[in-house]
Design a protein around this motif. Sequence first.
Motif, PDB file in Angstrom:
ATOM      1  N   LEU A  36      15.152 -58.257  64.089  1.00 30.51           N
ATOM      2  CA  LEU A  36      14.370 -57.291  64.844  1.00 30.51           C
ATOM      3  C   LEU A  36      12.871 -57.516  64.728  1.00 30.51           C
ATOM      4  N   THR A 289      23.926 -54.812  74.629  1.00 30.15           N
ATOM      5  CA  THR A 289      22.931 -54.741  75.696  1.00 30.15           C
ATOM      6  C   THR A 289      22.687 -53.280  76.070  1.00 30.15           C
ATOM      7  N   SER A 304      18.276 -54.775  78.535  1.00 27.52           N
ATOM      8  CA  SER A 304      17.580 -55.286  77.355  1.00 27.52           C
ATOM      9  C   SER A 304      18.588 -55.862  76.372  1.00 27.52           C
ATOM     10  N   ASP A 305      18.318 -57.070  75.900  1.00 30.40           N
ATOM     11  CA  ASP A 305      19.162 -57.724  74.894  1.00 30.40           C
ATOM     12  C   ASP A 305      18.582 -57.596  73.488  1.00 30.40           C
ATOM     13  N   ARG A 306      17.560 -56.777  73.318  1.00 26.24           N
ATOM     14  CA  ARG A 306      16.869 -56.680  72.028  1.00 26.24           C
ATOM     15  C   ARG A 306      17.822 -56.269  70.903  1.00 26.24           C
ATOM     16  N   LEU A 307      18.821 -55.426  71.208  1.00 29.03           N
ATOM     17  CA  LEU A 307      19.760 -54.935  70.200  1.00 29.03           C
ATOM     18  C   LEU A 307      21.132 -55.580  70.359  1.00 29.03           C
ATOM     19  N   ARG A 308      21.177 -56.705  70.990  1.00 30.48           N
ATOM     20  CA  ARG A 308      22.460 -57.356  71.271  1.00 30.48           C
ATOM     21  C   ARG A 308      23.207 -57.690  69.974  1.00 30.48           C
ATOM     22  N   HIS A 332      16.801 -46.601  66.822  1.00 37.96           N
ATOM     23  CA  HIS A 332      15.846 -47.340  67.648  1.00 37.96           C
ATOM     24  C   HIS A 332      15.316 -46.432  68.752  1.00 37.96           C
ATOM     25  N   LEU A 334      13.358 -46.750  72.175  1.00 40.41           N
ATOM     26  CA  LEU A 334      12.961 -47.707  73.192  1.00 40.41           C
ATOM     27  C   LEU A 334      12.299 -46.974  74.354  1.00 40.41           C
ATOM     28  N   ALA A 340      10.890 -51.428  75.950  1.00 44.32           N
ATOM     29  CA  ALA A 340       9.976 -51.906  74.907  1.00 44.32           C
ATOM     30  C   ALA A 340      10.146 -51.042  73.660  1.00 44.32           C
ATOM     31  N   PRO A 341      10.106 -51.649  72.455  1.00 39.52           N
ATOM     32  CA  PRO A 341      10.284 -50.865  71.224  1.00 39.52           C
ATOM     33  C   PRO A 341       9.105 -49.926  70.992  1.00 39.52           C
ATOM     34  N   ARG A 344      11.121 -47.543  64.999  1.00 33.51           N
ATOM     35  CA  ARG A 344      12.427 -47.787  64.386  1.00 33.51           C
ATOM     36  C   ARG A 344      12.492 -46.971  63.105  1.00 33.51           C
TER      37      ARG A 344
END
Length: 378
Positions: A36, A289, A304-308, A332, A334, A340-341, A344
């Motif tokens: 992350l 996703t 978003s694949d940020r937390l994939r 999280h 977003l 966008a983060p 957290r």
Amino acid sequence: MRKNIKALAAGTALVGLLGVSGCSLWAPSRPKPAELGPNVPVLGVRQAWTARVGAVEDVSLDVHVNGNTVTLASANGEVAAIDARTGGDIWRAQLNVPLGSGVGSDGRWTAVVSRGAQVIVMDGGREIWRKSLPAQAYTAPLVAGNRVFVLAADRSVSAFDAATGYKLWSQQRPGEPLVLRQGGVLMAVGDTLVAGLSGRLVGFNPDNGTVRWEAPLASPRGTNDVERLVEIVGRTSRVDDSVCARAFQATVGCIDAARGTVLWTQQASGGEGIHGDAAMLFGTESNGTVVAWRRADGSRAWTSDRLRFRKLTAPLLLGRSVVIGDDTGLVHLLSREDAAPLNRLTTDGSAIAAAPVAAGDTLVVVTRKGGVYGFRPD
């Protein structure tokens, strides 16, 4: 997978259904999530308080909010109403039976279901009655209009008088032989009781149980019972008569609950519910996703694949943030605009057990170990 398939029991009688855990349909292992990176808090949030209940493993938990009161339950039968302003107890009760699902509440009556398939109702933390169900229930009871409504795993819907436990009516709908061991949909929309049955949202007259309409979001497909499994899962997003929900590993869609008509459906592969407002809907897919859909027509706004490859909860839309918990105890935040983060948050390192909720100005999350955390904006 077969070790996670269980026969449902109602008392000592065997029900001719099989319950399938949502996680049992996942592959036994998944790719390692991406790192992350450092947390850069764009949106200031602080931990305001912590509280505890017993561990909530194996409970189909729905954290209920009524004003500033958050009501939740643990696997060992502990039920607590917590003041979201302070984290202190309003009341706390021990039912001394393992619980399978909960909590439903209207602020006075509180209802849970035991693993022995009994609906148990309390008045202000004091147990007042228990009644046996025809099958286990994985969906939290709905308490509304001085009645308690229960959706059981044999796809029966029952109504009880909240004060006395007298059964007012019961209806059972046919469906596929497998059910999902996960919370479904049972909600009030105006003067209609809406339940998720197989891949349909069904509108009932709450006074007598007659069916007013059925709105299919997905249909069973495949050549065996596991492939044909389709259920509507909680949570949902309601704006006036528009109710939007997810059919497990099949679709997301919206209906007009006044007319019982389907407005749109889109293919989607998630196992948790969705949330949103009049403009947007948000959900988490099986691979981690995060997806945003436009409520008007279901078209995708962003992914978003940020937390994939993280096991994610259903989201909570809270102001400018989409709030999502994961299986490492992280929460999280977003951006609703582009994922966008924003921040957290950390808890006790165990999985977030249910979709986050908002009570007043407090964000509340519950972990599998029974940690209850209240967060507020700085």
